[in-house]
Write a protein that holds these residues in place. Structure first.
Motif, PDB file in Angstrom:
ATOM      1  N   ALA A 371       0.945  -1.231  -0.001  1.00 51.47           N
ATOM      2  CA  ALA A 371      -0.042   0.018  -0.117  1.00 51.47           C
ATOM      3  C   ALA A 371       0.815   1.183  -0.251  1.00 51.47           C
ATOM      4  O   ALA A 371       1.980   1.298   0.581  1.00 51.47           O
ATOM      5  N   ASP A 372       0.391   2.265  -0.762  1.00 45.16           N
ATOM      6  CA  ASP A 372       1.056   3.710  -0.766  1.00 45.16           C
ATOM      7  C   ASP A 372       0.235   4.620  -0.106  1.00 45.16           C
ATOM      8  O   ASP A 372      -0.973   4.571  -0.013  1.00 45.16           O
ATOM      9  N   ILE A 373       0.916   5.503   0.898  1.00 44.63           N
ATOM     10  CA  ILE A 373       0.232   6.461   1.630  1.00 44.63           C
ATOM     11  C   ILE A 373       0.968   7.719   1.445  1.00 44.63           C
ATOM     12  O   ILE A 373       2.169   7.793   1.204  1.00 44.63           O
ATOM     13  N   SER A 374       0.050   8.779   1.237  1.00 46.30           N
ATOM     14  CA  SER A 374       0.602   9.889   1.265  1.00 46.30           C
ATOM     15  C   SER A 374      -0.537  11.081   1.896  1.00 46.30           C
ATOM     16  O   SER A 374      -1.497  11.036   1.576  1.00 46.30           O
ATOM     17  N   ALA A 375       0.000  12.213   2.271  1.00 49.95           N
ATOM     18  CA  ALA A 375      -0.726  13.155   2.925  1.00 49.95           C
ATOM     19  C   ALA A 375      -1.317  14.126   1.754  1.00 49.95           C
ATOM     20  O   ALA A 375      -2.182  15.061   1.708  1.00 49.95           O
ATOM     21  N   GLU A 376      -0.497  14.169   0.411  1.00 46.97           N
ATOM     22  CA  GLU A 376      -0.919  15.057  -0.752  1.00 46.97           C
ATOM     23  C   GLU A 376      -1.535  14.513  -1.471  1.00 46.97           C
ATOM     24  O   GLU A 376      -1.445  13.440  -1.916  1.00 46.97           O
ATOM     25  N   LEU A 380      -1.431  10.360  -5.179  1.00 45.41           N
ATOM     26  CA  LEU A 380      -2.046   9.116  -5.639  1.00 45.41           C
ATOM     27  C   LEU A 380      -3.123   9.189  -6.538  1.00 45.41           C
ATOM     28  O   LEU A 380      -4.143  10.046  -6.002  1.00 45.41           O
ATOM     29  N   SER A 381      -3.350   8.385  -7.264  1.00 40.53           N
ATOM     30  CA  SER A 381      -4.659   8.206  -8.225  1.00 40.53           C
ATOM     31  C   SER A 381      -5.130   6.941  -8.408  1.00 40.53           C
ATOM     32  O   SER A 381      -4.198   5.718  -8.410  1.00 40.53           O
ATOM     33  N   PRO A 382      -6.315   6.496  -8.432  1.00 40.02           N
ATOM     34  CA  PRO A 382      -6.832   5.116  -8.374  1.00 40.02           C
ATOM     35  C   PRO A 382      -6.477   4.649  -9.562  1.00 40.02           C
ATOM     36  O   PRO A 382      -6.444   5.365 -10.928  1.00 40.02           O
ATOM     37  N   GLY A 383      -6.001   3.333  -9.752  1.00 42.12           N
ATOM     38  CA  GLY A 383      -5.710   2.536 -10.754  1.00 42.12           C
ATOM     39  C   GLY A 383      -4.345   2.734 -11.253  1.00 42.12           C
ATOM     40  O   GLY A 383      -4.030   2.513 -12.376  1.00 42.12           O
ATOM     41  N   ASN A 384      -3.663   3.577 -10.595  1.00 43.80           N
ATOM     42  CA  ASN A 384      -2.227   4.070 -11.081  1.00 43.80           C
ATOM     43  C   ASN A 384      -1.239   3.591 -10.153  1.00 43.80           C
ATOM     44  O   ASN A 384      -1.506   3.730  -8.705  1.00 43.80           O
ATOM     45  N   LEU A 385      -0.133   3.313 -10.644  1.00 42.35           N
ATOM     46  CA  LEU A 385       1.408   3.059  -9.545  1.00 42.35           C
ATOM     47  C   LEU A 385       2.479   3.637 -10.322  1.00 42.35           C
ATOM     48  O   LEU A 385       2.679   3.608 -11.323  1.00 42.35           O
ATOM     49  N   VAL A 414      -4.734   6.541   0.948  1.00 47.03           N
ATOM     50  CA  VAL A 414      -3.978   5.202   0.906  1.00 47.03           C
ATOM     51  C   VAL A 414      -4.533   4.411  -0.292  1.00 47.03           C
ATOM     52  O   VAL A 414      -5.716   4.267  -0.380  1.00 47.03           O
ATOM     53  N   ILE A 415      -3.655   3.951  -0.864  1.00 45.70           N
ATOM     54  CA  ILE A 415      -4.145   2.955  -1.967  1.00 45.70           C
ATOM     55  C   ILE A 415      -3.659   1.578  -1.804  1.00 45.70           C
ATOM     56  O   ILE A 415      -2.454   1.368  -1.397  1.00 45.70           O
ATOM     57  N   PHE A 416      -4.559   0.519  -1.875  1.00 46.32           N
ATOM     58  CA  PHE A 416      -4.126  -0.812  -1.856  1.00 46.32           C
ATOM     59  C   PHE A 416      -3.833  -1.456  -3.133  1.00 46.32           C
ATOM     60  O   PHE A 416      -4.660  -1.216  -4.184  1.00 46.32           O
ATOM     61  N   TYR A 417      -2.634  -1.918  -3.444  1.00 43.95           N
ATOM     62  CA  TYR A 417      -2.116  -2.736  -4.582  1.00 43.95           C
ATOM     63  C   TYR A 417      -2.307  -4.297  -4.461  1.00 43.95           C
ATOM     64  O   TYR A 417      -1.944  -4.695  -3.470  1.00 43.95           O
TER      65      TYR A 417
END
Length: 550
Positions: A371-376, A380-385, A414-417
């Motif tokens: 998972a990637d996490i950022s306060a900005e 992070l955008s959905p469906g993108n790594l 937070v984005i779950f991969y």
């Protein structure tokens, strides 16, 4: 690599011939005073096992420093010493195959031929296009031949001359057993020409040879780019006695900036290395198909998707106990990121893991990797790594290797991969019956929480590599984002989600039942305390620990 001039080669090989001729076997036929430099580059030592019925290329470096034109002859010899296949070149007075002998116009679309490279598959003279024994050409720098095993007999080139010179179809296919490829050279008068494969050695020989085995398919499949995943697949194949394919398939070849593609030739040969459907095999058949396929970076165009996975689906082996799907435990061959605790870059290597067999049930078709996490909000955008962003020291992105239990601060994104195992699907045929587009996969997901309700996410991934290259619509991978609008007002505590996956028609897919969670922490200190057991268990500071100091 040292480049030898023709005059230098002539002096060196002449000296080798003078010194070593007494040490070589005596032949009944006459030996030409000429000698050549010749190597066997393909088949390579790593690809000495082929599926029954495979066509294959034999090619290598070649240089003839003499003024005497030299022809190449290649034979495939079985364990009994019988020649089962033979091809021979026909050079002109300049010692090369004339371009007029090769009908490159048979490739009607110019997109599939570039740079002027000739295809031995398309040789018509002498003897005609149907003649299997003329499929060998010679240039100033290499020789290149095609031996046919039967995989593409329907292309009309599976004939040999009989005792009267009339063409007859070759009987059967090349079946399981051990064989030897023998490469010889002769001058235009039929005299044997000696050769060397190493100008530094004081020896010339009458022929070059390599061993070749035809037998069972046990392939390790997957994309060989970028380079870091290529090396991981090679290592896995060696450790698990699997075969990888880097030699050119017949019908696909590049030399320098030139090359060509004959789809109806290479696709069947690729396909039978996955599931061998040819008639006349001895041991290699669909029931013995045994494959491993790495689910990583599988876009819509590669052969991994349109040929290799397609034939596994077409023949109904996607859920076979002998079909193994692999994934990277962190979703990548390796991940380079900035540790917010130290400000330094760290690289964590990925390890190839096996998907559970579908008989395991529950979450056998889905695996979360990181998972990637950022306060900005804009990082992070959905469906993108974006691996490029992770590698940027100025951007605030954290990586958590414990994606089933992620720790965040209120208001963070937070984005779950993760990755999914392919499901049964119809395949839409393309230009040949061995290439097609799978028509279904796990394409949507729902995440349900008793308090927050249900969230819907798509099932593909866009990946941007370091250097800026983006692969859009990667199949069987995903990135599901809970943005700050979801987390900014949440009470502190753990939020558990029940996950379910659905196919293209909206049907629930068994084996996608999973649970993930994120915990909204009051402070970075609390994140450290929560993450500590994970840190100690894994033996390194990653994920929650990095989050704690951010």
């Amino acid at each position: 690599m040292k480049v030898w001039t023709k005059s230098a080669l002539k002096i060196i090989i002449s000296l080798l011939l003078l010194v070593s001729l007494p040490a070589v076997p005596v032949f009944a036929e006459e030996v030409s005073p000429a000698a050549v430099y010749l190597t066997i580059t393909q088949p390579s030592a790593e690809e000495s096992v082929l599926a029954e019925g495979r066509d294959f290329y034999v090619w290598g470096n070649f240089s003839n420093p003499s003024d005497t034109p030299v022809n190449i002859k290649i034979s495939l010899v079985n364990e009994d010493g019988k020649v089962v296949r033979m091809i021979q070149s026909e050079v002109n007075e300049s010692g090369v195959t004339p371009e007029s002998y090769v009908n490159m116009d048979r490739i009607t679309d110019s997109y599939y031929k570039w740079g002027g490279v000739l295809a031995p598959d398309l040789i018509e003279l002498p003897g005609g296009y149907a003649n299997a024994e003329n499929k060998l050409l010679v240039t100033d720098t290499y020789y290149h031949g095609m031996i046919q095993g039967g995989a593409t007999k329907d292309m009309g080139t599976y004939f040999i001359p009989d005792e009267n010179g009339d063409l007859k179809e070759i009987e059967g296919i090349i079946t399981a057993g051990k064989y030897k490829i023998v490469v010889e050279a002769f001058d235009v008068n039929g005299k044997r020409v000696m050769m060397t494969d190493d100008l530094r050695k004081n020896m010339v020989v009458p022929e070059q040879s390599v061993e070749l085995t035809f037998g069972l398919t046990n392939a390790s499949l997957g994309l060989f780019r970028p380079e870091n995943t290529k090396q991981k697949l090679i290592e896995y194949a060696k450790e698990n006695n699997r075969r990888t394919y880097f030699d050119w398939f017949p019908g696909y070849f590049q030399m320098g900036s030139g090359g060509y593609e004959i789809r109806e030739r290479w696709q069947p040969n690729n396909a039978i290395e996955v599931v061998n459907y040819l008639e006349g095999t001895l041991i290699d058949n669909p029931e013995t198909a045994d494959n491993t396929l790495t689910v990583y970076h599988v876009g819509v165009k590669p052969a991994t998707y349109q040929v290799e996975l397609a034939i596994i689906l077409t023949d109904g082996y996607v859920d076979s106990e002998k079909t193994t799907f692999l994934y990277y435990d962190i979703g990548e061959p390796d991940v380079t990121w900035r540790n917010a605790a130290t400000g330094k870059f760290e690289t964590l290597p990925g390890t190839l893991k096996e998907f559970p067999k579908v008989s395991a049930g529950k979450d056998s078709r889905i695996r979360y990797t990181h998972a990637d996490i950022s306060a900005e909000d804009n990082l992070l955008s959905p469906g993108n790594l974006n691996l490029e962003a992770l590698n940027n020291s100025t951007l605030d992105i954290r990586v958590d290797k414990s994606p089933y239990n992620v720790k965040i601060l209120r208001g963070e994104n937070v984005i779950f991969y993760g990755v999914t195992r392919p499901i049964e699907a119809e395949v839409l045929p393309l230009e040949t019956s061995d290439r097609g587009i799978p028509q279904d996969q796990i394409i949507t997901f729902t995440y349900t929480n008793e308090i927050l309700g249900t969230f819907n996410f798509p099932g593909k991934l866009n990946r941007t590599f370091i250097g800026g290259f983006t692969e859009a619509g990667t199949n069987y991978e995903f990135g599901h984002l809970f943005d700050s609008s979801v987390t900014e007002n949440l009470p502190y505590g753990k939020y558990k989600f029940t996950v379910a996956g659905y196919d293209g028609e909206g049907n629930f897919v068994k084996g996608t039942e999973a649970e993930v969670s994120f915990t909204v922490c009051k402070s970075k200190r609390q994140m450290t305390e929560i993450a500590m057991p994970e840190i100690l268990r894994n033996g390194y500071i990653f994920g929650g620990a990095a989050s704690a100091a951010a």
